[in-house]
Design an enzyme around this catalytic site. Structure first.
Site, PDB file in Angstrom:
ATOM      1  N   SER A  78       0.751  -1.028  -0.450  1.00 33.29           N
ATOM      2  CA  SER A  78      -0.127   0.121  -0.104  1.00 33.29           C
ATOM      3  C   SER A  78       1.477   1.258   0.473  1.00 33.29           C
ATOM      4  O   SER A  78       1.523   1.574   0.932  1.00 33.29           O
ATOM      5  CB  SER A  78      -0.626   0.198   1.113  1.00 33.29           C
ATOM      6  OG  SER A  78      -1.199   1.366   1.194  1.00 33.29           O
ATOM      7  N   ASP A 116      -6.131  -0.300  -8.680  1.00 30.23           N
ATOM      8  CA  ASP A 116      -7.293   0.606  -9.844  1.00 30.23           C
ATOM      9  C   ASP A 116      -8.017   0.267 -10.925  1.00 30.23           C
ATOM     10  O   ASP A 116      -9.312   0.119 -10.965  1.00 30.23           O
ATOM     11  CB  ASP A 116      -6.880   1.695  -9.591  1.00 30.23           C
ATOM     12  CG  ASP A 116      -6.712   2.672  -7.706  1.00 30.23           C
ATOM     13  OD1 ASP A 116      -7.344   1.978  -7.017  1.00 30.23           O
ATOM     14  OD2 ASP A 116      -6.094   3.759  -7.509  1.00 30.23           O
ATOM     15  N   ARG A 118     -13.898  -4.597  -4.378  1.00 30.14           N
ATOM     16  CA  ARG A 118     -14.419  -4.813  -5.468  1.00 30.14           C
ATOM     17  C   ARG A 118     -14.299  -6.480  -6.534  1.00 30.14           C
ATOM     18  O   ARG A 118     -14.951  -6.680  -7.857  1.00 30.14           O
ATOM     19  CB  ARG A 118     -13.140  -3.949  -6.302  1.00 30.14           C
ATOM     20  CG  ARG A 118     -13.780  -2.126  -6.061  1.00 30.14           C
ATOM     21  CD  ARG A 118     -12.490  -1.594  -7.348  1.00 30.14           C
ATOM     22  NE  ARG A 118     -12.494  -0.365  -7.426  1.00 30.14           N
ATOM     23  CZ  ARG A 118     -11.361   1.126  -6.360  1.00 30.14           C
ATOM     24  NH1 ARG A 118     -10.984   0.080  -6.529  1.00 30.14           N
ATOM     25  NH2 ARG A 118     -11.786   2.194  -6.673  1.00 30.14           N
TER      26      ARG A 118
HETATM   27  C1  S3P Z   1      -3.110   5.756  -3.313  1.00 23.22           C
HETATM   28  C2  S3P Z   1      -2.920   4.057  -3.342  1.00 23.22           C
HETATM   29  C3  S3P Z   1      -4.339   2.790  -4.297  1.00 23.22           C
HETATM   30  C4  S3P Z   1      -4.843   2.967  -4.587  1.00 23.22           C
HETATM   31  C5  S3P Z   1      -5.428   4.358  -4.090  1.00 23.22           C
HETATM   32  C6  S3P Z   1      -4.738   5.689  -4.791  1.00 23.22           C
HETATM   33  C7  S3P Z   1      -2.358   6.160  -3.229  1.00 23.22           C
HETATM   34  O1  S3P Z   1      -4.062   2.356  -2.587  1.00 23.22           O
HETATM   35  O2  S3P Z   1      -5.332   2.350  -4.609  1.00 23.22           O
HETATM   36  O3  S3P Z   1      -6.998   4.915  -5.563  1.00 23.22           O
HETATM   37  O4  S3P Z   1      -2.864   7.894  -3.785  1.00 23.22           O
HETATM   38  O5  S3P Z   1      -1.576   6.051  -2.652  1.00 23.22           O
HETATM   39  P1  S3P Z   1      -3.817   1.444  -1.130  1.00 23.22           P
HETATM   40  O6  S3P Z   1      -2.239   2.226  -0.802  1.00 23.22           O
HETATM   41  O7  S3P Z   1      -4.611   1.107  -0.373  1.00 23.22           O
HETATM   42  O8  S3P Z   1      -2.872   0.559  -2.171  1.00 23.22           O
END
Ligand code: S3P
Length: 429
Positions: free
Chosen positions: A168, A316, A347
């Protein structure tokens, strides 16, 4: 909620689309601009609801932010210029705002309460709360801080070395932001690289951040300095038209100025693997981020395997890739994507339920899905699950469905792509 019906008879998509600014970079431009000294000018800012939440949060903390359409001026007074908000902050649907702000608020000298909408209230926050507590953060919330609403009593933090247990970028970024306020070094280690916009931008704003064999290392040395940001087009928004161009017969679309940071371009690798006719042109770099134009033409596709390290590079885009796979010849297997279960909605369930209603051959698994194609899509009644990316997948499905598709709402699309229908109309022949 007002139901909407989508019906497109023999559509063909042709022309250019300038997709809106990247959501991840737009959030970060406001955050880093607000904690820097000086004026940060942001161009091509994403005027979507999620990013507006981040603007509201910093305005509530005393930062002057002027916004004129997609141009934003942030008058930063440094970390010490941030003031205690007079009331609890509403982060709406925005996971990025919440997780990144939890990192920052943990090290600021005041108490802040935050809450969000029904979807955000169900999303796990312990992934950031647990390591932040290791740094000394004082955080209270529902189910011991697992869920919003949460109150952060900001204070002194100590740097830690932390290996991310989940793939993440939001968790990584929360810890790097806390690291800007912590004593000593904060080191974040990740097994699989996630989007690196925080690292790229923090360096551009003058932070003491380096990447070495230990991991990503940040200290609280020095002030950040304002830095203009030209936000690249969002590849996660472009993805819907990339898929549309690949599956709607006779289509040819060029998507202009799309961000091509390698931590985000997994979808291009998968499209090529599936046999899509895609070309990249006009490649250049702005603010440390690669951008370029993407041209896609309709062609026959074949199924593929999507797993492992590519997953965070296209997380995403999986809903729209699943729709694409229903039109590809053979089996597409998506694995290692359990994170999809904790997005704006689950999802995996949302994609499988909707595509099954439309007649696709798709099965949910614990960490992904299996799709057998090609199948014609019928019409039917589906749900957006109040999730912007599920809603856009539904609209693109209607371009190839034999009958109309009815969906429970479409307003959630404003979260990340407020001009989605205008852009679609402009290329619909
Ligand atoms: C994001 C990280 C991702 C992504 C989200 C935006 C970001 O999430 O799915 O739309 O801007 O750091 P995760 O960190 O939960 O994977």
């Amino acid at each position: 909620m007002s139901h909407v019906q989508f019906e497109y008879t023999s559509p063909k998509l042709e022309g250019d689309v300038i997709v809106p600014g990247d959501k991840s970079i737009s959030h970060r431009s406001i955050i880093f601009g607000s904690i820097s000294h000086g004026i940060t000018k942001i161009t091509n800012f994403l005027d979507g609801e999620d990013c507006l939440r981040t603007i509201h949060a910093f305005r509530a903390m005393g930062v002057q932010i002027e916004k004129d359409g997609n141009t934003v001026l942030v008058h930063g007074n440094g970390l010490e210029g941030l003031k205690k908000p007079t009331k609890a902050l509403d982060f709406g649907n925005s996971g990025t705002t919440t997780r990144l702000m939890l990192g920052l608020l943990s090290g600021l000298p005041f108490e802040t309460s935050i809450y969000g909408d029904a979807s955000l209230t169900k999303r796990p926050m312990d992934r950031v709360v647990t390591p932040l507590r290791k740094m000394g953060a004082v955080i209270d919330g529902d189910a011991d801080g697992k869920f919003l609403p949460i109150t952060v009593q900001g204070g002194t933090l100590d740097g830690i070395t932390y290996r991310l247990p989940v793939k993440s970028a939001q968790v990584k970024s929360a810890l790097l932001l806390a690291g800007l306020l912590a004593e000593g070094e904060t080191v974040v280690q990740e097994e699989t690289e996630t989007r690196n916009h925080t690292e790229v931008m923090l360096q551009a704003f003058g932070a003491d951040l380096k990447q070495n064999k230990e991991g990503i290392v940040v200290t609280n040395k020095g002030n950040l300095t304002a830095c203009d940001v030209e936000v690249p087009g969002d590849i996660s928004s472009a993805a819907f038209f990339l898929a549309a161009g690949a599956i709607v017969p006779g289509s040819a679309i060029t998507l202009k100025n799309v961000g091509l940071n390698e931590s985000r371009t997994g979808i291009l690798d998968v499209l090529k693997e599936m046999g899509a006719a895609i070309t990249v042109s006009n490649e250049r770099t702005t603010g440390g981020e690669k951008i370029g134009d993407l041209t896609i033409k309709y062609t026959a596709l074949k199924g593929t395997m999507i797993e492992g390290d590519v997953i965070p590079r296209l997380i995403d885009e999986i809903p729209i890739l699943a729709l694409l796979a229903t039109q590809a010849d053979g089996k597409t297997i998506i694995k290692d994507a359990e994170e999809l279960r904790v997005k704006e909605t689950d999802r995996i369930e949302a994609v499988c339920q909707n595509l099954q209603v439309l007649g696709a051959n798709i099965t949910a698994t614990e960490d992904g899905m299996i799709i057998e194609g090609p199948t014609k899509l019928t019409g039917g009644k589906i749900s957006s699950y109040m999730d912007h990316r599920i809603a856009m997948m539904g609209v693109i499905a209607a371009l190839i469905s034999e009958e109309p598709i009815e969906m429970d709402e479409k307003d959630s699309i404003n979260i990340s792509y407020p001009t989605f229908f205008d852009d679609l109309e402009a290329i619909l022949q």
